[in-house]
Structure formats: C-alpha cells, structure tokens
Design an enzyme around this catalytic site. Sequence first.
Site, PDB file in Angstrom:
ATOM      1  N   HIS A 136      31.098  37.606  35.175  1.00 11.19           N
ATOM      2  CA  HIS A 136      32.223  37.822  34.443  1.00 11.19           C
ATOM      3  C   HIS A 136      33.641  36.942  34.957  1.00 11.19           C
ATOM      4  O   HIS A 136      33.834  37.303  36.133  1.00 11.19           O
ATOM      5  CB  HIS A 136      32.671  39.194  34.473  1.00 11.19           C
ATOM      6  CG  HIS A 136      31.965  40.096  33.411  1.00 11.19           C
ATOM      7  ND1 HIS A 136      32.107  41.269  33.115  1.00 11.19           N
ATOM      8  CD2 HIS A 136      30.476  39.726  32.947  1.00 11.19           C
ATOM      9  CE1 HIS A 136      31.210  41.745  32.163  1.00 11.19           C
ATOM     10  NE2 HIS A 136      30.191  40.940  32.038  1.00 11.19           N
ATOM     11  N   TYR A 156      39.519  47.888  30.675  1.00  7.87           N
ATOM     12  CA  TYR A 156      40.221  48.924  31.516  1.00  7.87           C
ATOM     13  C   TYR A 156      41.677  49.458  30.355  1.00  7.87           C
ATOM     14  O   TYR A 156      42.379  48.764  30.214  1.00  7.87           O
ATOM     15  CB  TYR A 156      41.025  48.735  32.819  1.00  7.87           C
ATOM     16  CG  TYR A 156      39.925  48.381  33.975  1.00  7.87           C
ATOM     17  CD1 TYR A 156      39.610  49.369  34.665  1.00  7.87           C
ATOM     18  CD2 TYR A 156      39.659  47.176  34.081  1.00  7.87           C
ATOM     19  CE1 TYR A 156      38.821  49.299  35.813  1.00  7.87           C
ATOM     20  CE2 TYR A 156      38.647  47.021  35.222  1.00  7.87           C
ATOM     21  CZ  TYR A 156      38.102  48.014  36.010  1.00  7.87           C
ATOM     22  OH  TYR A 156      37.382  47.828  37.122  1.00  7.87           O
ATOM     23  N   TYR A 193      40.835  41.910  42.796  1.00  8.99           N
ATOM     24  CA  TYR A 193      39.926  42.384  41.999  1.00  8.99           C
ATOM     25  C   TYR A 193      38.458  41.517  42.206  1.00  8.99           C
ATOM     26  O   TYR A 193      37.221  42.156  42.514  1.00  8.99           O
ATOM     27  CB  TYR A 193      39.971  42.085  40.493  1.00  8.99           C
ATOM     28  CG  TYR A 193      39.045  43.045  39.569  1.00  8.99           C
ATOM     29  CD1 TYR A 193      39.472  44.547  39.412  1.00  8.99           C
ATOM     30  CD2 TYR A 193      37.910  42.586  38.970  1.00  8.99           C
ATOM     31  CE1 TYR A 193      38.402  44.977  38.623  1.00  8.99           C
ATOM     32  CE2 TYR A 193      36.914  43.037  38.364  1.00  8.99           C
ATOM     33  CZ  TYR A 193      37.093  44.488  38.110  1.00  8.99           C
ATOM     34  OH  TYR A 193      36.416  45.393  37.440  1.00  8.99           O
ATOM     35  N   LYS A 201      35.819  48.915  43.996  1.00 10.14           N
ATOM     36  CA  LYS A 201      35.436  48.634  45.402  1.00 10.14           C
ATOM     37  C   LYS A 201      34.499  49.344  46.287  1.00 10.14           C
ATOM     38  O   LYS A 201      34.352  48.980  47.353  1.00 10.14           O
ATOM     39  CB  LYS A 201      36.987  48.718  46.039  1.00 10.14           C
ATOM     40  CG  LYS A 201      37.874  47.840  45.515  1.00 10.14           C
ATOM     41  CD  LYS A 201      37.658  46.275  45.962  1.00 10.14           C
ATOM     42  CE  LYS A 201      38.541  45.321  45.149  1.00 10.14           C
ATOM     43  NZ  LYS A 201      37.602  44.507  44.424  1.00 10.14           N
ATOM     44  N   PRO A 247      37.383  54.912  42.054  1.00  7.55           N
ATOM     45  CA  PRO A 247      36.846  53.901  41.561  1.00  7.55           C
ATOM     46  C   PRO A 247      37.446  52.829  40.682  1.00  7.55           C
ATOM     47  O   PRO A 247      36.884  51.735  40.169  1.00  7.55           O
ATOM     48  CB  PRO A 247      35.659  54.675  40.594  1.00  7.55           C
ATOM     49  CG  PRO A 247      36.162  55.916  40.371  1.00  7.55           C
ATOM     50  CD  PRO A 247      37.006  56.215  41.639  1.00  7.55           C
TER      51      PRO A 247
END
Length: 392
Positions: free
Chosen positions: A74, A203, A387, A299, A295
Amino acid sequence: MSRRVQAVIIGSGPAGLILSQLLLHAGIEAVILERRSQDHVLGRIRAGVLEQGMVEMLERAQCAQRLHAEGLVHGGINLAFGGERHRIDLATLTDGKHVTVYGQTEVTRDLMEARAHDGGESVYEAADVTPHDFDGDHPYVTYRKGGAEHRLDCDIIAGCDGFHGIARQSVPEAAITTYERIYPFGWLGVMADVRPVNDEIIYANHPKGFALCSMRSKTRSRYYVQVPVEEKLEDWPDQRFWDELRSRLDPQAAESMIIGPSIEKSIAPLRSFVAEPLRFGRLVLAGDAAHIVAPTGAKGLNLAASDIYYLHEALVAYFKDGSDAALAAYSGRALARVWKAMRFSWWMTALMHRFPDTGAFGQKIQEAELAYLVSSTAASTSLAENYVGLPF
Ligand code: FAD
Ligand code: PHB
C-alpha cells in the site's frame, strides 16, 4: 529434568519467533517456552499492517517468501471526515516507502513453519513458566509439561510473552517504572470474507466516532468502529455493526460497501503502556511484554520487530564476542524508538476519535487539525514518515 541452553525465550508471538530464528541462524541455541497450544496462538486475530522495517526483519529471518507473494503493498492511506475522503500519498511523501498488508496470523504461521523446518525447539503448552535468579550470573527457567517439572539453565532469558506475561511480572516493583494511558473507549472489530470497500485503508473521523476499513487480502475485510469500553459484544449483531460502520464513512464508501457474515468479532480496549527499562540483569523484555500502543497508528506488531532488531544485535555481540556493552545499550536504543511510536499513536488516536470530554473548543481544534493535515505537505509528510515507520 534439567539441561543447559544459551537463551530461553518466553512466548511464541511474533517477537519471540523472530528472535528465535535470528539466533538460530547466528548459531545461538535458544528454546521457546509458550504457555498456549500452537493452534491457539495461530487462531488469534490481531494486527495487519507491516512497516518496511518489519518486512526486512522477516527477510533476515528467511521467512518473507509468502509475504512477498501474497502481501498487499500500500502506497497510501485515506482519511475520511466531513463527508469527504482525502488520500495521504505515503510513497510520494517518503521517497517511495510503503506499508504491506499481511496478517499477523500469517506472519506467525510462516515463522512457526520456518522454525520447525530449521529444527528450532519450541515447547508449547508449557505451564507455570517461571524465570529465576536473573539478577545473578546463573539464571534459569522452570516450567511444567506433561506432568513433569523441567529446568533450563541459560545465560539470557528473553521475555517476549506479551502484556499479560510472566517476565515483566517477575521483576521487583522497585526496579521498574511504568507509564500508562487508558482510553475511555475500545474498538469493535469484525472480520468478514467480503471484498474490501477500498483498495487502501480508510481511517474515518465522524461525529458518531472513529471507524477503520482495513483488510487482510483482496477477499477478506477487517473493519472497526469506536465503541464505549463497557459495550457488550452480544449487543452487536452483524447487521448493527454494518449499519454503524456505514454511517461513519464517506458516501462513496458507504454505498459501495459489501457486507457478509462475520467470521470473527471482538472488542479491544485501547491502552498505551510502557515499562522501563527493558533489561534487568540477565532478563530482557521485548514487544508487548514491555509496551503496548493504541492501535490507531498500526504500530504494536512493528514495535515488537524493532525491539528484536536491537535485541538480536545485542545478543549476537554478547554470545559471539562476550561483549556486555550492546546488551547494556539495548534498553535505551529500543525505548527511544518505542516512545516515538507511542507519541505517534497517541497523536493519531487523539486526532481520529471522539472523546467524552472534548467539548466544543476541542472539537473545533480537531477539525482544524484534520483540515491542516490534508492541505499541508509538511503536516502530511510528518504523518507519512511515522506511518511507514521511523528508521531502526
Ligand atoms: P504476543 O503476540 O502477545 O505474544 C506473546 C506470547 O507469549 C503469546 O503467544 C502468549 O500466549 C505467550 N505467553 C504469555 N504469557 C506466557 C507465560 N506466562 N508463559 C509462556 N508464554 C506466555 N497491533 C497492531 O499494530 N494493529 C492491530 O490491529 C492490533 N490489534 C490487536 C488486537 C488484540 C486483541 C491484541 C491483544 C493486540 C493487537 N495488536 C495490534 C498488537 C499486536 O498484535 C501486538 O503488538 C503483537 O502481537 C506483539 O507481539 P509480541 O510477540 O510482543 O506479543
Ligand atoms: C488492521 O488491519 O487490523 C489494522 C489496520 C490499521 C490499524 C489498526 C489495525 O491502524
């Protein structure tokens, strides 16, 4: 029964398994002691997003073949709020870095199979695992298996036994400092064999609460909605979950969502926790045994891998060169990275969730931060570099 090995690893999660393979390939004899059965460990559904550093650790462990064949690369993530969806182009913002979607269950399976193939020793269903005398030069671990008592004398005990494990609990209270944030909500998660609503993770920040659309493959979706911690699973039949999820997404996602029967459903409370230091004489802690993150930034699993990166280097130096220096530096090196991931997860949790005590001012600030994030290259770059994972 009693015998001697160089290292005892407590716990057969990702941290313990990766460490065991790296030690095996370095010619260091280690035994894994795991209290659950192999099937139980494999049945747990947990994380799904791997940083490049984690992938490299699996490559070092010679265990990344299936990951490269089946994992989904991704190059971006999406933030949905105010009825719109915004893409954060991870690859462009980080000089071509990306994340790989590949379930923790698959990581664990690959590592277990590699260990069996390479002849590494793991004891499953080991009861009452107990570390002893790790503040001296002759540590040992006892456990029960098949009605018999066993003792393993060793040089190093690696506590890779997760948040509820025995390793951290064996350390005297005065020797350890803990830091904790417990959030007033949890994530209700559903796994379903339906095509994911989008090719990339979404998200969502919505007045009804956070939602997350993730996946395990092109045919298996993993979705979450924020719920109060006291929520009961039995109050969430599938249809209620799907209705709630849809109501929190952007219109395009809500309309194109395919639903189906859940194959797993659970509520995970959100918590951040760090124990310091990570070394107590001949006992070291790694992964969830030492720290857990909320979460939101994906990570937890990745931090287990970075701990093992520092720890295996230290153990190889210790066993090959007799050097204590790298082992002495382990805790500081690993924790420096842990705290940066803690900060990122805390920030992303604050950004994306509804908190009971936010108030009108706090709400406006959250909205302004989201608008700033998707309109500023500087702000998006900060999100992207965290990220995809900070360097080891
Ligand atoms: P674990 O995977 O917990 O492994 C520890 C092992 O030690 C276990 O097999 C356990 O059975 C064993 N053990 C425990 N006590 C003993 C004992 N006394 N004796 C012997 N063995 C023992 N992270 C993300 O990034 N994204 C997610 O979506 C996500 N979802 C999660 C959902 C849940 C329900 C949980 C619990 C965690 C989730 N995480 C997630 C976190 C991620 O899964 C962990 O960070 C990761 O599993 C850490 O690996 P570990 O090897 O350190 O610990
Ligand atoms: C998941 O796929 O389970 C997942 C993805 C992203 C997160 C957390 C969990 O931030």
